[in-house]
Design a protein around this motif. Structure first.
Motif, PDB file in Angstrom:
ATOM      1  N   LEU A 100      37.489  33.420  33.421  1.00  0.00           N
ATOM      2  CA  LEU A 100      38.281  34.662  33.383  1.00  0.00           C
ATOM      3  C   LEU A 100      39.771  34.345  33.344  1.00  0.00           C
ATOM      4  O   LEU A 100      40.543  34.991  32.641  1.00  0.00           O
ATOM      5  N   ASN A 108      29.165  37.882  36.491  1.00  0.00           N
ATOM      6  CA  ASN A 108      28.430  36.739  35.957  1.00  0.00           C
ATOM      7  C   ASN A 108      29.299  35.749  35.189  1.00  0.00           C
ATOM      8  O   ASN A 108      28.794  34.770  34.658  1.00  0.00           O
ATOM      9  N   THR A 109      30.616  36.035  35.119  1.00  0.00           N
ATOM     10  CA  THR A 109      31.506  35.109  34.425  1.00  0.00           C
ATOM     11  C   THR A 109      32.199  34.221  35.453  1.00  0.00           C
ATOM     12  O   THR A 109      32.697  34.730  36.454  1.00  0.00           O
ATOM     13  N   LEU A 142      29.445  41.977  33.511  1.00  0.00           N
ATOM     14  CA  LEU A 142      30.428  41.106  32.874  1.00  0.00           C
ATOM     15  C   LEU A 142      31.211  40.285  33.901  1.00  0.00           C
ATOM     16  O   LEU A 142      31.262  39.054  33.824  1.00  0.00           O
ATOM     17  N   TYR A 181      37.453  40.350  38.703  1.00  0.00           N
ATOM     18  CA  TYR A 181      36.314  39.570  39.173  1.00  0.00           C
ATOM     19  C   TYR A 181      35.824  40.102  40.519  1.00  0.00           C
ATOM     20  O   TYR A 181      34.645  40.419  40.698  1.00  0.00           O
TER      21      TYR A 181
END
Lengths: 215, 258
Positions: free
Chosen positions: A66, A60-61, A57, A95
């Motif tokens: 975010l 890859n965001t 999650l 992150y």
């Protein structure tokens, strides 16, 4: 005349903001990353699944996304009334923790399997084996990639500036709005970041050398 | 507490310490352990020999569940091996293990290696743990190396430290998984002597080895394995002088020639 001297108090405030945000989210990312790495190598399948989901999650965001989620979704669903600084801290550290986790996990795999087997055969639990035997020996391999991750974190913290958190990159926007020559502003901002990133790589080089001698 | 220990003494008298019943294990398509039945009595020294790939190391590693099994039961001191977790950890503390590649903790000194299990698992007092560790290191003849790191020691010294580390837990049984196979020839004896002394002191031992001399002199029983089965077991004299199975005869003729 000179942007830096004219607005040094603001510049300093921005610089300190970046340092604090980087330090705090670096620390939280470190803790989260090590714990999640522990999950990912754990013998308990649900923990492993959680670890994998976490990394997938947050790695890859896009970080900006975010930030948007931290600003507009999290307050509505989970925790209303968080300060912008806290939201930035969470977005940055979640992150970064995904990257820390993978660096730590790669370090764990460099420790020979026999070390963990010996620990388990002495009757150590999984967490004792990880804490006392595997992680200390993984540290040396993890230091180099961690330094890159924290340098990236420093620069990523600039995104917080766009979300009205006081930090170095935000200073640039305020002053270029006031009509100062953009090139000089960028130069000072870049130097500010260099001071922080050079300190980080210096610190980690020192750490690497220390660990190299002491085994 | 006293009643419990009395009960344990009673069980000690019955003698069966490690019991494997119809144990099976597969590595993918390979059937490494096939219907293994093996009982080891308290104080017994059992040497497991056989050609490589016969499953003897795997057998040794199943006893403290470093390898899981597909079917069958293994019990130690009357208790079946539990699933992975705290319970299993507690049981492993009672089973000493010595590895082919020593596996001393590379980031700890020799002394710390022998203290760690006592302090972290047995929750022993640091001072007592250190005294015991030093005594054990003296006993295996590496007392002078206590403050060095494992990498600074010879293979033979490292393996003796590994034995001391396992003994520090006061194990009920010791497993030796080819303890001398990674050693230079001149270091094998110093390790075997420690093991022989241990056997004389009455330790229950399961030893996987290629050292036939050790099997002859220290074993109560030799277990011969081939292709995942126990082919033959007998007292060492009987096994080495007149093996019954062709497989064992073939194996002995190959290794005893030089």
């Amino acid at each position: 005349m000179n942007v830096l001297l004219d607005h040094f108090a603001d510049f300093r405030e921005g610089f300190v903001g970046t340092v604090l945000l980087t330090l705090a989210s670096g620390l939280l990312a470190m803790v989260l990353g090590v714990v999640i790495a522990g999950f990912r190598v754990s013998p308990v399948p649900p923990l492993r699944a959680f670890g994998t989901a976490w990394v997938t999650l947050f790695r890859n965001t896009p970080l900006t996304l975010l930030f948007l989620i931290a600003w507009f979704v999290v307050p509505v669903i989970f925790a209303p009334g968080m300060s912008p600084w806290t939201k930035a801290l969470l977005a940055l550290s979640f992150y970064t923790s995904a990257f820390v986790c993978e660096a730590v996990r790669s370090g764990i795999t460099t420790v020979p399997l026999g070390q963990a087997e010996a620990a388990r055969s002495l009757g150590m639990t999984f967490s004792q084996t990880l804490r006392l035997i595997v992680l200390p020996q993984a540290t040396r391999t993890v230091v180099a990639p961690l330094s890159s991750i924290f340098i990236a974190l420093t620069k990523n913290s600039a995104i917080a500036g766009a979300f009205s958190v006081t930090e170095l990159f935000g200073w640039q926007k305020t002053l270029s709005d006031q009509g100062y020559a953009i090139a000089w502003i960028f130069l000072w901002v870049a130097l500010g970041y260099l001071v922080i990133t050079f300190s980080i790589s210096g610190l980690f080089q020192l750490l690497e050398r220390r660990l190299g001698v002491a085994r | 507490m006293t009643e419990v220990s009395v009960a344990e003494e009673d069980k000690a008298a019955t003698g069966e310490l490690v019991v494997l019943k119809s144990v099976n294990k597969h590595f993918g398509a390979l059937h490494v352990l096939q219907d293994i039945d093996l009982t080891i009595a308290r104080g017994e020294v059992v040497v497991v020999i056989g050609p490589s790939g016969s499953g003897k190391s795997t057998l040794c590693r199943t006893v403290n569940r470093l390898e899981t099994i597909d079917s069958g039961t293994i019990s130690i001191d009357g208790r079946p091996l539990p699933q992975e977790g705290k319970e299993l950890a507690r049981l492993r503390a009672d089973v000493g293990m010595v590895f082919q590649s020593f596996n001393l903790f590379a980031h700890k000194t020799v002394l710390e290696n022998v203290m760690l299990g006592q302090v972290k698992v047995r929750k022993a007092d640091k001072k007592q743990a250190e005294d015991k560790a030093r005594a054990l290191l003296d006993r295996v003849g590496v007392g002078a190396q206590a403050d060095k790191y494992p990498a600074q020691l010879s293979g033979g010294q490292q393996q003796r430290v590994a034995i001391a580390r396992a003994l520090a837990m006061d194990p009920k049984v010791m497993l030796f998984d080819e303890p001398t196979s990674a050693l230079d020839p001149e270091m094998i004896n110093e390790v075997l002597e420690v093991m022989q002394q241990l056997a004389r002191d009455g330790m229950t031992m399961i030893v996987v080895t290629h050292e036939m001399g050790f099997a002859r002199s220290a074993a109560n029983r030799v277990v011969f394995m081939a292709d995942g089965r126990i082919v033959e077991q007998a007292a060492p004299d009987q096994f080495f002088s007149s093996p019954r199975s062709d497989r064992a005869k073939d194996f002995l003729s190959k290794i005893l020639h030089h």
